[in-house]
Design an enzyme around this catalytic site. Structure first.
Site, short mmCIF file in Angstrom:
data_model
loop_
_atom_site.label_atom_id
_atom_site.label_comp_id
_atom_site.label_asym_id
_atom_site.label_seq_id
_atom_site.Cartn_x
_atom_site.Cartn_y
_atom_site.Cartn_z
N LYS A 23 -5.15 45.55 14.46
CA LYS A 23 -4.21 44.55 14.99
C LYS A 23 -2.85 45.17 15.30
CE LYS A 23 -4.51 41.76 11.41
NZ LYS A 23 -5.45 42.54 10.56
N ARG A 98 -2.70 33.43 8.48
CA ARG A 98 -3.78 33.96 7.64
C ARG A 98 -4.44 32.85 6.83
NH1 ARG A 98 -1.55 39.56 7.31
NH2 ARG A 98 -2.99 40.92 6.22
N ARG A 137 -4.91 56.01 7.30
CA ARG A 137 -3.85 55.76 8.29
C ARG A 137 -2.44 56.04 7.76
NH1 ARG A 137 -4.31 49.12 9.01
NH2 ARG A 137 -3.32 48.62 7.04
N ARG A 171 1.15 53.35 3.55
CA ARG A 171 1.43 52.10 2.85
C ARG A 171 0.91 52.13 1.42
NH1 ARG A 171 -0.27 47.27 6.82
NH2 ARG A 171 -0.94 46.46 4.81
N ARG A 182 -8.12 42.96 -0.25
CA ARG A 182 -7.57 42.44 1.02
C ARG A 182 -8.70 41.94 1.92
NH1 ARG A 182 -4.30 47.54 2.68
NH2 ARG A 182 -3.85 46.44 4.61
#
Ligand code: AMP
Length: 228
Positions: A23, A98, A137, A171, A182
């Site tokens: 996203k 969400r 990432r 992160r 998550r």
């Protein structure tokens, strides 16, 4: 709803999909291609945590655990950001809504100023691949460009291709343990929004496995049609 958006925000696009679906990457590419503003509630919350605001203090532990921050906090943060004048260029919502409560709040917020969303675009991915995508990432702290150890490394190790920065960040919640939570939160609380937007006639689905540029090309077609 209190605190309606006072200027016209158009268009309004939503990117739906589990953590790791791409996203953020795709929203940044759409921002560059179409001039819309990427609005990531995750980024807004991380900024609130870093700034030590009251909302940041309340959100911090919840984010570290991989759970969802309360609707009240997130809706307030989103509403504030949406009323900034740059959002009149149109927005791509990345990571919001969400929950059904957030989706209903967004509908109310927009309808107060005579607007509605143009499209809710679901990035369709295979769950099992998301852990690898997330755990590899990192982002340039200078310009925000996203990278990945396997799928999109920098040309020179540690040096941002875009701005030449060297401050690469990972992160705190991009760990295998937190990702599982998550993903569970996504399936329990966010996946029902697929039906919510389908019943509004606003849902578009985009296959989102494979090369970033191929996905971006598919998304561009959908966005161009939705905002024509
Ligand atoms: P993201 O950057 O979108 O992956 O979000 C990181 C974390 O911020 C999530 O795991 C949640 O804890 C929190 N968060 C971001 N957006 C929302 C939202 N719309 N509702 C609730 N929590 C959120």
């Amino acid at each position: 709803m209190e605190g309606a958006v006072t200027h016209t925000v158009a268009p309004v696009l939503i990117l739906l999909g589990p953590p790791g679906a791409g996203k953020g990457t795709q929203a940044r590419m759409l921002e560059a291609a179409h001039g819309f503003i990427q609005l990531s509630t995750g980024d807004l919350l991380r900024a609130a945590v870093a700034a030590g605001t009251d909302a940041g203090h309340r959100a911090s532990a919840v984010m570290e655990a991989g759970d969802l921050v309360s609707d009240e906090i997130v809706i307030a943060i989103l509403r504030d950001r949406l009323s900034d004048p740059d959002c009149a260029k149109g927005v791509i919502l990345d990571g919001f809504p969400r929950t059904t409560v957030q989706a209903e709040a967004l509908d109310a917020l927009l309808s107060d100023s005579g607007q509605r969303i143009n499209a809710a675009i679901s990035l369709d991915v295979v769950d099992a691949a998301m852990v690898e995508r997330i755990c590899g990432r990192y982002t340039c702290g200078g310009c925000g460009e996203g990278y990945h150890d396997s799928f999109k490394p920098t040309a020179t190790t540690g040096l941002c291709d875009r701005c030449g920065g060297t401050n690469m960040k990972r992160r705190a919640d991009d760990t295998a343990e937190t990702v599982a939570q998550r993903l569970a939160a996504y399936h329990a609380q966010t996946a029902p929004l697929i039906d919510y937007y389908h019943s509004q006639g606003a849902l578009c689905r985009v296959p989102a496995m494979g090369a970033i540029n191929d996905i971006a090309a598919r998304l561009n077609v959908v966005v161009s049609e939705a905002t024509a």
